[in-house]
Enzyme design. Sequence first.
Site: not given
Length: 190
Positions: A139, A77
């Site tokens: 996160a 990502k």
Amino acid sequence: MTTALTITGATRLYAIVGDPIAQVRSPEVFTERFAAAALDAVLVPAHVPAGPLRRDRPGAAWQLRNLDGLLVTVPFKARMLRFAQRSGPAARSIGASTRCGAKRTEPGRGDMFDGAGFVRGVERKGQRLRGRRVALFGAGGAGSAIACALAERRCRLDRRHRSDLPARRPPWRRSCSRRFPAVRRWLAER
């Protein structure tokens, strides 16, 4: 009895790239939606080793004339955003992308859908998010996307961390503060 999927020489391809890849459910979901919309397209999983990616494009995949777009999952990502010629606001805020272009409709556009998808799912279950306090665990790419999407809904984010790891500011904190000034004061207090 299930209906067999028909793949022809004209079938358009989409791929989701990751390492590992067996855990993804996107191929089932998207291929079913393509069929329901009478589109001759499939989404296939592509297990690509987590080693370095080429600098110009994510491999030979873009040479396939019938490949219309790539979705990406772990661990790519953050790395895929550099391949995007343009990026959406969520991808820019987070510094990661779950999509690397749709060659025919939006060539070179990277974007992040994890947060919007999470919020849409919660709202479809009848939950109101605006103003709610939300505990956020994690996160990474998806967690950061969810944090920004929740901030966009004016949620109060309460970040949690594992007790065996040192607490540190999550990467989305600064980008959420810049992008959503209404939550800036609350984030600064945490």
